[in-house]
Scaffold this active site. Structure first.
Site, PDB file in Angstrom:
ATOM      1  N   CYS A 195     -14.776  21.416  22.310  1.00 54.15           N
ATOM      2  CA  CYS A 195     -14.403  21.994  21.015  1.00 54.15           C
ATOM      3  C   CYS A 195     -15.053  21.182  19.892  1.00 54.15           C
ATOM      4  O   CYS A 195     -14.837  19.967  19.792  1.00 54.15           O
ATOM      5  CB  CYS A 195     -12.888  21.986  20.866  1.00 54.15           C
ATOM      6  SG  CYS A 195     -12.312  22.473  19.234  1.00 54.15           S
ATOM      7  N   LYS A 221      10.500  -3.069  -3.928  1.00 57.53           N
ATOM      8  CA  LYS A 221       9.278  -2.721  -3.190  1.00 57.53           C
ATOM      9  C   LYS A 221       8.309  -2.076  -4.182  1.00 57.53           C
ATOM     10  O   LYS A 221       8.418  -0.896  -4.492  1.00 57.53           O
ATOM     11  CB  LYS A 221       9.601  -1.779  -2.032  1.00 57.53           C
ATOM     12  CG  LYS A 221       8.426  -1.523  -1.110  1.00 57.53           C
ATOM     13  CD  LYS A 221       8.857  -0.691   0.091  1.00 57.53           C
ATOM     14  CE  LYS A 221       7.687  -0.505   1.049  1.00 57.53           C
ATOM     15  NZ  LYS A 221       6.564   0.238   0.432  1.00 57.53           N
ATOM     16  N   SER A 226       3.132  -4.974   8.711  1.00 56.77           N
ATOM     17  CA  SER A 226       3.845  -3.916   8.013  1.00 56.77           C
ATOM     18  C   SER A 226       5.341  -4.125   8.229  1.00 56.77           C
ATOM     19  O   SER A 226       5.744  -4.955   9.049  1.00 56.77           O
ATOM     20  CB  SER A 226       3.412  -2.547   8.541  1.00 56.77           C
ATOM     21  OG  SER A 226       3.581  -2.495   9.943  1.00 56.77           O
ATOM     22  N   LEU A 227       6.166  -3.374   7.515  1.00 61.69           N
ATOM     23  CA  LEU A 227       7.613  -3.520   7.621  1.00 61.69           C
ATOM     24  C   LEU A 227       8.232  -2.303   8.283  1.00 61.69           C
ATOM     25  O   LEU A 227       7.743  -1.179   8.138  1.00 61.69           O
ATOM     26  CB  LEU A 227       8.235  -3.703   6.230  1.00 61.69           C
ATOM     27  CG  LEU A 227       7.878  -4.977   5.467  1.00 61.69           C
ATOM     28  CD1 LEU A 227       8.525  -4.952   4.092  1.00 61.69           C
ATOM     29  CD2 LEU A 227       8.321  -6.212   6.229  1.00 61.69           C
ATOM     30  N   GLU A 246      14.596  -7.477  -2.590  1.00 62.85           N
ATOM     31  CA  GLU A 246      13.556  -7.476  -3.619  1.00 62.85           C
ATOM     32  C   GLU A 246      13.030  -6.062  -3.823  1.00 62.85           C
ATOM     33  O   GLU A 246      13.064  -5.240  -2.899  1.00 62.85           O
ATOM     34  CB  GLU A 246      12.387  -8.380  -3.206  1.00 62.85           C
ATOM     35  CG  GLU A 246      12.771  -9.814  -2.898  1.00 62.85           C
ATOM     36  CD  GLU A 246      11.616 -10.582  -2.275  1.00 62.85           C
ATOM     37  OE1 GLU A 246      10.485 -10.476  -2.785  1.00 62.85           O
ATOM     38  OE2 GLU A 246      11.842 -11.275  -1.267  1.00 62.85           O
ATOM     39  N   ARG A 262      -5.262  -5.921   2.207  1.00 65.91           N
ATOM     40  CA  ARG A 262      -4.543  -6.037   3.478  1.00 65.91           C
ATOM     41  C   ARG A 262      -5.384  -5.512   4.641  1.00 65.91           C
ATOM     42  O   ARG A 262      -5.416  -6.097   5.709  1.00 65.91           O
ATOM     43  CB  ARG A 262      -3.226  -5.251   3.405  1.00 65.91           C
ATOM     44  CG  ARG A 262      -2.431  -5.296   4.694  1.00 65.91           C
ATOM     45  CD  ARG A 262      -1.178  -4.411   4.603  1.00 65.91           C
ATOM     46  NE  ARG A 262      -0.401  -4.541   5.816  1.00 65.91           N
ATOM     47  CZ  ARG A 262      -0.633  -3.897   6.945  1.00 65.91           C
ATOM     48  NH1 ARG A 262      -1.652  -3.062   7.023  1.00 65.91           N
ATOM     49  NH2 ARG A 262       0.121  -4.071   8.016  1.00 65.91           N
ATOM     50  N   ASP A 278      -7.849 -13.725 -30.105  1.00 70.07           N
ATOM     51  CA  ASP A 278      -9.240 -13.264 -30.127  1.00 70.07           C
ATOM     52  C   ASP A 278     -10.159 -14.274 -30.809  1.00 70.07           C
ATOM     53  O   ASP A 278     -11.302 -14.484 -30.382  1.00 70.07           O
ATOM     54  CB  ASP A 278      -9.339 -11.911 -30.839  1.00 70.07           C
ATOM     55  CG  ASP A 278      -8.692 -10.793 -30.038  1.00 70.07           C
ATOM     56  OD1 ASP A 278      -8.491 -10.986 -28.818  1.00 70.07           O
ATOM     57  OD2 ASP A 278      -8.384  -9.741 -30.624  1.00 70.07           O
ATOM     58  N   CYS A 322     -13.256  26.536  18.065  1.00 73.87           N
ATOM     59  CA  CYS A 322     -14.170  26.976  19.130  1.00 73.87           C
ATOM     60  C   CYS A 322     -13.858  28.361  19.680  1.00 73.87           C
ATOM     61  O   CYS A 322     -14.647  28.898  20.471  1.00 73.87           O
ATOM     62  CB  CYS A 322     -14.159  25.961  20.270  1.00 73.87           C
ATOM     63  SG  CYS A 322     -12.592  25.872  21.163  1.00 73.87           S
TER      64      CYS A 322
END
EC number: 6.5.1.2
Length: 652
Positions: free
Chosen positions: A418, A109, A78-79, A107, A130, A33, A398
């Site tokens: 509708c 996620k 995307s995976l 890895e 993304r 600081d 409706c």
């Protein structure tokens, strides 16, 4: 003085790296600081000498007006998800069929928000979300307030990297303690808090909330050979990377790693929702390529959903844009995967009948893919003579009679007028993945529809600022922004418009493939079913749905109206001349290239008119083979496909 400022910036950045990235501080908070205050004072006295990587850029109360759209140079895919060991074994078999010696990188996620960081000459230029994978939002100023994201790299690199921005559990708890003290609504979970923070217009709030990142990909071309090499390189540049990872060619060992992490994940200082498994070799990744939606060289194993018991209090029935009527259960609140859940989907009437679900039942609730709460089954031992659920016969919007077609599991309202269907279609048209009209959400659609200002998508382009000002809660500044967003959407590439029309079975990826092929919405509307069905990644179902849609008289009228409002019908992506050398040819790249990168080769082929695909088939016209070409070369030889080498491509 300038030398002292440079020294302070260097020291403070090093200390911040030790604290935030390495978790190994070498100075006390008070020492940090003291140096920081000295730098602030010097920068106030000599603003002309402020460095671009000064840590003072990470704080401050800059208030943004909004976030601009950002076109990703390299798409974010995307995976494919997996929920069982069997799905991972099937993935392994698909990969090993092409590359028997392939090894994998497993890895964590991270449960956060995907971000892309672009550096020019080593300086952070753009940080973006993304979005839909092609277009995200520019949130650079907010990402500059994330302490473990370098503002300036040690090397003058031009590089785009990808990672996950998340909120550590400790920071999440601190934020909610403060919210409770202030009488504010708390965040439900760290992911929601991270998402809300990154979309803050006040960057001072972002700086206070102590977001963090893990980087995992170099999106721009790299000379590295493996994913492991990439992670080590990212760490050498000063990025945070996750050290909980495993390299193995054995899916059994990968599975053991998954089981260990799943058992211990509660002790991690951040949330994870699974394990990502990638082919470690980048050359093999290139060979395996992509489907329309996801890479063939990676899969995301999702941890099993947490389950809790709750009581069904009542059921709401709602009608969507296609007329499907969906039941949602109102529940006694339960804590599930870090979120308070009081509503859960019952899917459809067939599901209710199959599970014999009744109001008053105690049911097992889970989160499908850790996202959507759903009812799994009834706890029959706790049933106490509940009445059978009353299935509606009339549309809740409706009042039209509902139908239940033999080949469908859901009730459907077939009234094209509708109100709920119309409102849902309008909201879909304006949504982010479609025409992306900022500010034009469901609540505005409801107000405009109820005021009889819009009834179909063409009506959106009739709206004036004066029309918008007639609505409750809309002031001149908001009305002007919405109006300009509507006008701006006219210039979108036509695949956004096609997706916005809400044609059954035609998603955003299929829309892009269709417009890449036909170039113009009018040409697509006149195309034969056969020509549409022949496009790789599509098929007969989509072709039939498009044909049925475009042959309607009211659709032709709608297209005429949109044309009259100058809405763009053309695909604005890269197009090539029909007389280009490789125009119309389908080409596959395989093997290791020596004189150019795979991305350079792919770009050259596309510029010459070729369509570059990842797999060899009877539709392949040509294969460009480098050294160590594998099964694709063998298959091409078996099929009698023309084979060329790298030198041939260089000389074109």
């Amino acid at each position: 003085m300038e030398n002292r400022m440079n020294e302070l910036v260097s020291l403070l950045n090093q200390y911040a790296k030790e604290y935030y990235t390495q978790d190994n501080p070498t100075v006390s908070d008070s020492q940090y600081d003291q140096l920081y205050r000295e730098l602030v004072e010097l920068e106030e006295q000599h603003p002309e000498n402020i460095l671009p990587n000064s840590p003072t850029h990470r704080v401050g109360g800059l208030v943004l007006e909004g976030f601009e759209k950002y076109q990703h140079e390299y798409p974010l895919y995307s995976l494919q998800d997996a929920f069982s060991k069997e799905e991972l074994i099937a993935f392994d078999k698909r990969v090993k069929a092409e590359f028997p010696t392939a090894s994998y990188m497993a890895e964590l996620k991270i449960d956060g928000l995907s971000v892309s960081l672009t550096y020019v000459n080593g300086i952070l230029q753009v940080g973006a979300t993304r979005g839909d994978g092609n277009i995200g939002e520019n949130i650079t100023e907010n990402l500059k307030r994330v302490h473990d994201i370098p503002l300036h790299l040690d090397q003058s690199l031009d590089i785009t990297v990808r990672g996950e921005c998340y909120l550590p559990k400790e920071s999440f708890e601190a934020i909610n303690i403060e919210k409770r003290a202030n009488g504010e609504q708390e965040f439900a979970n760290p992911r929601n808090a991270a998402a809300g923070t990154l979309r803050q217009l006040n960057t001072g709030i972002v700086a206070k909330r102590k977001l963090a990142t893990f980087l995992y990909q170099e999106a721009s071309p790299t000379q590295k050979e493996t994913q492991d090499d990439v992670l080590k390189e990212l760490e050498s540049y000063g990025f945070s990377v996750n050290h909980h990872r495993l390299i193995s060619s054995s899916m059994e060992k990968i599975w053991d790693f998954i089981q260990t992490i799943e058992k211990d994940r509660i002790s991690l200082p951040y949330d994870i929702d699974g394990i990502v498994i990638k082919v470690n070799s980048l050359a093999m990744q290139e060979e395996l390529g992509f489907t329309v939606k996801a890479p063939r060289w990676a899969i995301a194993y999702k941890f099993p959903a947490e389950e809790k018991e709750a009581e069904i209090l009542s059921v709401d029935w709602t009608v969507g844009r296609t007329g499907v009527v969906t039941p949602t259960a109102n529940l006694t609140p339960v804590q599930l995967a870090g979120t308070t859940v009081s509503r859960a989907t019952l899917h459809n009437v067939d599901y209710i009948a199959e599970k014999d679900i009744r109001i008053g039942d105690t049911v097992v609730v889970y989160k499908a893919g850790d996202i959507i709460p759903a009812v799994l089954n009834v706890v029959m031992s706790k049933r106490n003579q509940q009445e059978v659920m009353l299935i509606p016969k009339l549309c809740p919007s409706c009042g039209s009679e509902l139908v239940h077609f033999e080949d469908e599991v859901a009730l459907r309202c077939i009234n094209p007028l509708c109100p709920n269907q119309i409102k849902e279609r309008l909201a879909h048209f304006a949504s982010r993945d479609a025409m992306n009209i900022t500010g034009f959400g469901p609540s505005l659609v409801e107000k405009l529809f109820d005021a009889h200002l819009i009834a179909d998508v063409a009506d959106i382009y009739r709206l004036s600022i004066e029309d918008l000002l007639t609505l409750d809660g809309i002031k001149e500044k908001s009305a002007t922004k919405i109006y300009h967003a509507i006008q701006s959407s006219k210039e979108n590439s036509a695949e956004k418009l096609l997706f916005g029309l809400g044609i059954r079975h035609v998603g955003s990826k299929a829309s892009r493939l269709l417009l890449e092929e036909f170039g113009n919405l009018r040409q697509l509307s006149q195309a034969s079913q056969e020509s549409i069905a022949s496009i790789d990644g599509l098929g007969g179902v989509i072709a039939k749905s498009l044909h049925t849609f475009f042959e309607k008289e009211e659709v032709d009228k709608l297209l005429e109206e949109l044309t009259s409002y100058n809405v763009n019908f053309n695909y604005l992506g890269k197009r090539v001349s029909t007389d280009a050398q490789l125009s119309g040819l389908t080409v596959v790249l395989t093997g290791k290239l020596e004189k150019m990168t795979r991305n350079e080769a792919k770009e050259k082929l596309q510029n010459l008119g070729a369509k570059v695909t990842g797999s060899v088939s009877k539709k392949t016209d040509l294969i460009v083979a480098g050294s160590d070409a594998g099964s694709k070369l063998t298959k091409a030889q078996d099929l009698g496909i023309t084979i060329q080498d790298e030198d041939w491509l260089l000389n074109l």
